[in-house]
Design a protein around this motif. Structure first.
Motif, short mmCIF file in Angstrom:
data_model
loop_
_atom_site.label_atom_id
_atom_site.label_comp_id
_atom_site.label_asym_id
_atom_site.label_seq_id
_atom_site.Cartn_x
_atom_site.Cartn_y
_atom_site.Cartn_z
N PHE A 164 -60.12 -21.15 19.05
CA PHE A 164 -59.93 -21.07 17.61
C PHE A 164 -60.95 -21.95 16.89
O PHE A 164 -61.56 -21.53 15.90
CB PHE A 164 -58.50 -21.49 17.25
CG PHE A 164 -58.26 -21.66 15.78
CD1 PHE A 164 -58.32 -20.58 14.91
CD2 PHE A 164 -57.96 -22.90 15.25
CE1 PHE A 164 -58.09 -20.73 13.55
CE2 PHE A 164 -57.72 -23.07 13.89
CZ PHE A 164 -57.79 -21.98 13.05
N GLN A 165 -61.17 -23.15 17.38
CA GLN A 165 -62.15 -24.06 16.78
C GLN A 165 -63.55 -23.46 16.83
O GLN A 165 -64.32 -23.59 15.88
CB GLN A 165 -62.10 -25.41 17.48
CG GLN A 165 -60.81 -26.17 17.24
CD GLN A 165 -60.55 -27.26 18.25
OE1 GLN A 165 -61.37 -27.53 19.12
NE2 GLN A 165 -59.40 -27.90 18.14
N ASN A 166 -63.88 -22.77 17.91
CA ASN A 166 -65.19 -22.12 18.01
C ASN A 166 -65.33 -20.98 17.02
O ASN A 166 -66.41 -20.75 16.47
CB ASN A 166 -65.44 -21.65 19.44
CG ASN A 166 -65.74 -22.80 20.37
OD1 ASN A 166 -66.21 -23.86 19.95
ND2 ASN A 166 -65.44 -22.63 21.65
N ILE A 167 -64.24 -20.27 16.75
CA ILE A 167 -64.26 -19.21 15.73
C ILE A 167 -64.54 -19.82 14.36
O ILE A 167 -65.36 -19.31 13.60
CB ILE A 167 -62.92 -18.43 15.73
CG1 ILE A 167 -62.82 -17.58 17.00
CG2 ILE A 167 -62.79 -17.56 14.48
CD1 ILE A 167 -61.44 -17.00 17.26
N LEU A 168 -63.87 -20.93 14.06
CA LEU A 168 -64.10 -21.61 12.78
C LEU A 168 -65.55 -22.03 12.65
O LEU A 168 -66.16 -21.87 11.59
CB LEU A 168 -63.18 -22.83 12.64
CG LEU A 168 -61.69 -22.54 12.52
CD1 LEU A 168 -60.90 -23.86 12.53
CD2 LEU A 168 -61.38 -21.73 11.28
N VAL A 186 -60.30 -27.75 4.38
CA VAL A 186 -59.12 -27.02 4.84
C VAL A 186 -58.23 -27.93 5.67
O VAL A 186 -58.64 -28.43 6.72
CB VAL A 186 -59.51 -25.77 5.68
CG1 VAL A 186 -58.26 -25.02 6.13
CG2 VAL A 186 -60.44 -24.86 4.89
N ASP A 187 -57.01 -28.12 5.18
CA ASP A 187 -55.97 -28.84 5.91
C ASP A 187 -55.36 -27.83 6.89
O ASP A 187 -54.39 -27.14 6.58
CB ASP A 187 -54.93 -29.36 4.90
CG ASP A 187 -53.85 -30.20 5.51
OD1 ASP A 187 -53.73 -30.26 6.75
OD2 ASP A 187 -53.08 -30.80 4.72
N THR A 188 -55.98 -27.72 8.07
CA THR A 188 -55.69 -26.66 9.02
C THR A 188 -54.22 -26.63 9.43
O THR A 188 -53.61 -25.55 9.50
CB THR A 188 -56.60 -26.79 10.25
OG1 THR A 188 -57.96 -26.83 9.81
CG2 THR A 188 -56.44 -25.61 11.20
N GLN A 189 -53.64 -27.78 9.71
CA GLN A 189 -52.24 -27.82 10.13
C GLN A 189 -51.35 -27.31 9.00
O GLN A 189 -50.43 -26.52 9.22
CB GLN A 189 -51.80 -29.24 10.50
CG GLN A 189 -52.68 -29.97 11.49
CD GLN A 189 -52.85 -29.27 12.82
OE1 GLN A 189 -53.95 -28.88 13.18
NE2 GLN A 189 -51.79 -29.11 13.56
N ASN A 190 -51.61 -27.73 7.77
CA ASN A 190 -50.80 -27.32 6.64
C ASN A 190 -50.86 -25.82 6.44
O ASN A 190 -49.83 -25.16 6.28
CB ASN A 190 -51.25 -28.06 5.37
CG ASN A 190 -50.39 -27.72 4.17
OD1 ASN A 190 -50.61 -26.69 3.53
ND2 ASN A 190 -49.41 -28.56 3.87
N VAL A 191 -52.04 -25.24 6.45
CA VAL A 191 -52.16 -23.80 6.20
C VAL A 191 -51.56 -23.01 7.36
O VAL A 191 -50.96 -21.95 7.15
CB VAL A 191 -53.62 -23.39 5.88
CG1 VAL A 191 -54.49 -23.33 7.12
CG2 VAL A 191 -53.64 -22.05 5.16
N TYR A 192 -51.65 -23.52 8.57
CA TYR A 192 -51.04 -22.83 9.71
C TYR A 192 -49.53 -22.74 9.54
O TYR A 192 -48.93 -21.67 9.65
CB TYR A 192 -51.39 -23.55 11.02
CG TYR A 192 -50.62 -23.01 12.20
CD1 TYR A 192 -51.00 -21.80 12.81
CD2 TYR A 192 -49.51 -23.66 12.70
CE1 TYR A 192 -50.28 -21.28 13.87
CE2 TYR A 192 -48.78 -23.16 13.77
CZ TYR A 192 -49.17 -21.96 14.35
OH TYR A 192 -48.45 -21.45 15.40
#
Length: 158
Positions: free
Chosen positions: A58-62, A8-14
């Protein structure tokens, strides 16, 4: 059972879900869809670390969902622009996992990944599923994928 590796490209999907829908990506719904009846060999979210509390939460949720979170420090250039690109890291990891998984799932609309998708399909003979916001995903990436899964309201929060 089919095995899957997720990138997952997190920045892109955000940014793409925010720009297109003014909503956030629902990682839980995505996880349920992408892993249904599959064995997960690896699942990674790639992000930039600005060090703030909300981001850590957020990182902990992931992590709780099942992702390994890979972070790069946020770099502010002297001209005011920022650097924080994971393209090479995602590519290297996806090539490595193409040996271990039947399906590679890439969440990004970045056309730079079209070569990666093509290589995994042709050289490694694996299925490549690309999840992206339809209007913000490069046509070259959609065409290089085995399957394009549009991120629409069913994969968004709210």
């Amino acid at each position: 059972m089919t095995s899957v590796a997720i990138f997952v490209d997190t920045q892109n999907v955000y940014y793409t879900t925010r720009d297109a829908y003014r909503k956030n990506f629902d990682y839980n719904k995505f996880w349920a869809q992408a892993t249904a009846n599959r064995k997960v060999t690896g699942a990674f979210c790639y992000a930039i670390d600005k060090g703030d509390q909300k981001q850590r939460e957020f990182q902990n949720i992931l992590r709780a969902i099942g992702f390994e979170v890979k972070l790069k420090p946020f770099i502010q250039r002297s001209d005011g622009s920022a650097k924080g690109d994971w393209d090479v890291g995602i590519t290297l990891d996806a090539i490595e996992y193409a040996e271990k998984a039947d399906v590679i799932v890439l969440v990004s609309g970045d056309g730079d990944f079209d070569l990666l998708a093509h290589k995994i399909r042709t050289v490694h003979g694996k299925k490549v599923e690309v999840y992206g916001v339809p209007q913000l995903t490069a046509a070259s990436l959609i065409n290089a994928a085995s399957e394009f899964v549009p991120i629409k309201r069913d994969l968004l929060l709210g």
